[in-house]
Motif scaffolding. Structure first.
Motif, mmCIF file in Angstrom:
data_model
loop_
_atom_site.group_PDB
_atom_site.id
_atom_site.type_symbol
_atom_site.label_atom_id
_atom_site.label_comp_id
_atom_site.label_asym_id
_atom_site.label_seq_id
_atom_site.Cartn_x
_atom_site.Cartn_y
_atom_site.Cartn_z
ATOM 1 N N UNK A 1 0.831 -1.202 0.000
ATOM 2 C CA UNK A 1 0.000 0.000 0.000
ATOM 3 C C UNK A 1 0.867 1.255 0.000
ATOM 4 N N UNK A 2 1.932 1.234 0.800
ATOM 5 C CA UNK A 2 2.844 2.388 0.866
ATOM 6 C C UNK A 2 3.599 2.528 -0.450
ATOM 7 N N UNK A 3 4.043 1.403 -1.006
ATOM 8 C CA UNK A 3 4.769 1.428 -2.279
ATOM 9 C C UNK A 3 3.887 1.996 -3.386
ATOM 10 N N UNK A 4 2.632 1.549 -3.435
ATOM 11 C CA UNK A 4 1.706 2.038 -4.455
ATOM 12 C C UNK A 4 1.469 3.534 -4.325
ATOM 13 N N UNK A 5 1.468 4.013 -3.083
ATOM 14 C CA UNK A 5 1.308 5.456 -2.857
ATOM 15 C C UNK A 5 2.437 6.228 -3.537
ATOM 16 N N UNK A 6 3.669 5.769 -3.350
ATOM 17 C CA UNK A 6 4.815 6.449 -3.961
ATOM 18 C C UNK A 6 4.824 6.270 -5.484
ATOM 19 N N UNK A 7 4.425 5.090 -5.952
ATOM 20 C CA UNK A 7 4.392 4.866 -7.399
ATOM 21 C C UNK A 7 3.363 5.778 -8.077
ATOM 22 N N UNK A 8 2.212 5.959 -7.455
ATOM 23 C CA UNK A 8 1.208 6.871 -8.011
ATOM 24 C C UNK A 8 1.713 8.313 -7.986
ATOM 25 N N UNK A 9 2.414 8.644 -6.902
ATOM 26 C CA UNK A 9 2.961 9.994 -6.786
ATOM 27 C C UNK A 9 4.029 10.241 -7.834
ATOM 28 N N UNK A 10 4.766 9.179 -8.205
ATOM 29 C CA UNK A 10 5.819 9.317 -9.221
ATOM 30 C C UNK A 10 5.234 9.609 -10.602
ATOM 31 N N UNK A 11 3.934 9.394 -10.737
ATOM 32 C CA UNK A 11 3.255 9.646 -12.013
ATOM 33 C C UNK A 11 2.447 10.939 -11.967
ATOM 34 N N UNK B 1 11.780 11.696 -7.077
ATOM 35 C CA UNK B 1 11.989 11.323 -5.681
ATOM 36 C C UNK B 1 11.007 10.243 -5.239
ATOM 37 N N UNK B 2 9.760 10.375 -5.651
ATOM 38 C CA UNK B 2 8.749 9.378 -5.295
ATOM 39 C C UNK B 2 9.075 8.029 -5.920
ATOM 40 N N UNK B 3 9.525 8.043 -7.185
ATOM 41 C CA UNK B 3 9.899 6.799 -7.849
ATOM 42 C C UNK B 3 11.088 6.140 -7.171
ATOM 43 N N UNK B 4 12.064 6.946 -6.763
ATOM 44 C CA UNK B 4 13.228 6.409 -6.057
ATOM 45 C C UNK B 4 12.852 5.815 -4.715
ATOM 46 N N UNK B 5 11.958 6.480 -4.001
ATOM 47 C CA UNK B 5 11.520 5.970 -2.703
ATOM 48 C C UNK B 5 10.735 4.669 -2.845
ATOM 49 N N UNK B 6 9.980 4.536 -3.922
ATOM 50 C CA UNK B 6 9.240 3.288 -4.160
ATOM 51 C C UNK B 6 10.218 2.125 -4.342
ATOM 52 N N UNK B 7 11.310 2.362 -5.060
ATOM 53 C CA UNK B 7 12.325 1.315 -5.268
ATOM 54 C C UNK B 7 13.000 0.944 -3.950
#
Length: 230
Positions: free
Chosen positions: A63-73, A83-89
Motif C-alpha cells: 500500500x505504501x509502495x503504491x502510494x509512492x508509485x502513483x505519486x511518481x506519475x 523522488x517518489x519513484x526512487x523511494x518506491x524502489x
C-alpha cells in the motif's frame, strides 16, 4: 523481477508450513521461559501465525509502495516525481529484506519445534535469540546502506523535525543514520555469536536506543550547518 521476489518471500513460508505441518504431531512446543525451557505446548496449527503475519505486513508495504508509485506519475514537479519513484524502489528493497528476516525466523521456529518433538526435548533446540541477532543485524546493515538513497518524505528514512526542513539536512541525516545502522548491525551480529540467549535481545535494544539518542542531535547539527551555508 522485484514483484516476483517480494511474492516469493511473502508466500514461501506459508507453502513450507503447509508441507512441514503434516510431519509434526498434533501438539508442539508453543512457548519458552527466559532460560529456554519449554513451558507451554499447543496445536501445530499455531505455526501458521508467522506466515499469516508476513502476508499482512507485506500488504501494508505494498500500500505504501503504491502510494509512492502513483505519486511518481501524478506529481506536478519533475523533481517530486523522481523522488517518489526512487523511494518506491527503496521500499521494495526494505520489504524484501524484512521478509527474508521473517522467513529465516519462521523456518527456525519450525525446525526447532521438529527437533524438540523428535528428541522429546524439554529445552529450546535452536537458540532463536542468536538467530534473531544475526538476521536482524544483517537487516540493519542492508537498511543502513539504502538509507542514503531515500529522498525527503514523511514515511521512510530518518525523519526528525530538522531533517524534514531541507534536502541538505535530509541527505546528511540519512548518511549519518545509515552509518549508525551499519555499525549497530555489526555489533549485534558479533554479540549474537559471543553471548547468545537473552543477552542478544538486551544488546540489540540497547544499541537501537543509542541509535535513536545519537541520530536526533546529528540531524540537528546537519540542519544547523545547512542553514549556516544558506
Amino acid at each position: 523481477m522485484k514483484n516476483k521476489i517480494l511474492g516469493i518471500t511473502t508466500f514461501l513460508p506459508l507453502v513450507v508450513t503447509l508441507i512441514v505441518i503434516n510431519f509434526l504431531p498434533e501438539r508442539i512446543p508453543r512457548h519458552y521461559d527466559l532460560q529456554g525451557n519449554i513451558d507451554a505446548w499447543g496445536s501445530r496449527y499455531t505455526l501458521f501465525i508467522f506466515p499469516v503475519v508476513i502476508i499482512l505486513i507485506t500488504l501494508i508495504w505494498l500500500l505504501v509502495i503504491k502510494y509512492f508509485e502513483k505519486k511518481s506519475i501524478s506529481a506536478e514537479e519533475d523533481k517530486e516525481r523522481k523522488e517518489a519513484g526512487g523511494n518506491a524502489k527503496v521500499l521494495y528493497v526494505v520489504a524484501i529484506v524484512e521478509n527474508l528476516v521473517f522467513n529465516v525466523m519462521c523456518y527456525s521456529f519450525i525446525f526447532s519445534a521438529y527437533l524438540e518433538v523428535k528428541s522429546n526435548a524439554q529445552v529450546m533446540a535452536i537458540d532463536i535469540n542468536t538467530v534473531m541477532g544475526v538476521v536482524y543485524g544483517l537487516m540493519f546493515i542492508v537498511l543502513g546502506n539504502v538509507m542514503s538513497k531515500c529522498k525527503r518524505n514523511s514515511v521512510l528514512g530518518l525523519r526528525t523535525p530538522w531533517s524534514m526542513k531541507n534536502d541538505i539536512a535530509w541527505a546528511k541525516s540519512q548518511r549519518w543514520g545509515g552509518i549508525s545502522f551499519i555499525v549497530s548491525g555489526i555489533i549485534i551480529i558479533i554479540s549474537a555469536f559471543i553471548y547468545g540467549g537473552l543477552a542478544v535481545i538486551g544488546i540489540m535494544l540497547g544499541v537501537l536506543t543509542l541509535d535513536a539518542v545519537l541520530c536526533f542531535p546529528l540531524s540537528y547539527i546537519a540542519w544547523k550547518k545547512s542553514e549556516e551555508r544558506g
